[in-house]
Scaffold this motif. Structure first.
Motif, PDB file in Angstrom:
ATOM      1  N   VAL A 252      45.065  47.571  29.935  1.00  0.00           N
ATOM      2  CA  VAL A 252      45.654  47.085  31.188  1.00  0.00           C
ATOM      3  C   VAL A 252      45.010  47.800  32.380  1.00  0.00           C
ATOM      4  O   VAL A 252      44.722  47.177  33.409  1.00  0.00           O
ATOM      5  N   ALA A 253      44.770  49.094  32.241  1.00  0.00           N
ATOM      6  CA  ALA A 253      44.154  49.868  33.333  1.00  0.00           C
ATOM      7  C   ALA A 253      42.762  49.330  33.665  1.00  0.00           C
ATOM      8  O   ALA A 253      42.378  49.264  34.837  1.00  0.00           O
TER       9      ALA A 253
ATOM     10  N   ALA B 175      43.256  46.221  35.614  1.00  0.00           N
ATOM     11  CA  ALA B 175      43.759  46.585  36.945  1.00  0.00           C
ATOM     12  C   ALA B 175      42.623  47.036  37.858  1.00  0.00           C
ATOM     13  O   ALA B 175      42.543  46.626  39.024  1.00  0.00           O
ATOM     14  N   GLU B 176      41.742  47.882  37.316  1.00  0.00           N
ATOM     15  CA  GLU B 176      40.615  48.353  38.120  1.00  0.00           C
ATOM     16  C   GLU B 176      39.679  47.201  38.460  1.00  0.00           C
ATOM     17  O   GLU B 176      39.211  47.080  39.598  1.00  0.00           O
TER      18      GLU B 176
ATOM     19  N   HIS C 180      46.916  46.870  40.724  1.00  0.00           N
ATOM     20  CA  HIS C 180      47.372  47.840  39.728  1.00  0.00           C
ATOM     21  C   HIS C 180      48.876  47.728  39.490  1.00  0.00           C
ATOM     22  O   HIS C 180      49.672  48.118  40.347  1.00  0.00           O
TER      23      HIS C 180
END
Lengths: 94, 94
Positions: free
Chosen positions: A46-47, A50-51, A56
């Protein structure tokens, strides 16, 4: 950054991400995994999304349970960005 | 699994982890980073400690802000395990 979505537009988007719950100005989905590190692998995936999206979500980790919350803080509500990221997160597990 | 700590014992441990806040049955510390991925690196380091100690704090990620919450759910309160993990988490940043 897109502007916030009108109510009927939110309803339309919600049909595309039926596993998510619409709560006031945000959408939330709870993901449950078999063990802690499987949850952490998901958190890291997920990170990366998001990036890449520069959007985010909040993530609340409680052992192998991960809650993801999406809203567009700058706009004070839900935008297309939230649903685009939700769709990408869904693709990790569904 | 150790039993819950008496009030005076909690007070004694709190002096060893002064950056943490004692809230009812748990302790919490907020960590702020310069950017999202620095926060995620920290989250992963905490996860390694958690697995090693077999004691997993809740983690709430909000962009580059990470809140860590420790309690011993099985015992309904704070035990030595919470303070031992808190000390190890502190060593990542202090």
């Amino acid at each position: 950054m897109p502007s916030t979505l009108a109510h009927d537009c939110v309803q339309s988007w919600m049909k595309k991400v039926p596993e998510w719950e619409h709560k006031e100005n945000q959408i939330e989905r709870i993901f449950e995994f078999d063990d802690y590190m499987s949850g952490m692998d998901f958190v890291n995936a997920v990170a990366e999304i998001a990036e890449d999206a520069n959007h985010h979500p909040d993530m609340n980790i409680s052992y192998a349970r991960v809650a993801i919350l999406l809203t567009t803080h700058d706009k004070g509500g839900l935008t297309e960005s939230d649903f685009e990221v939700a769709t990408r997160i869904d693709s990790l597990v569904d």
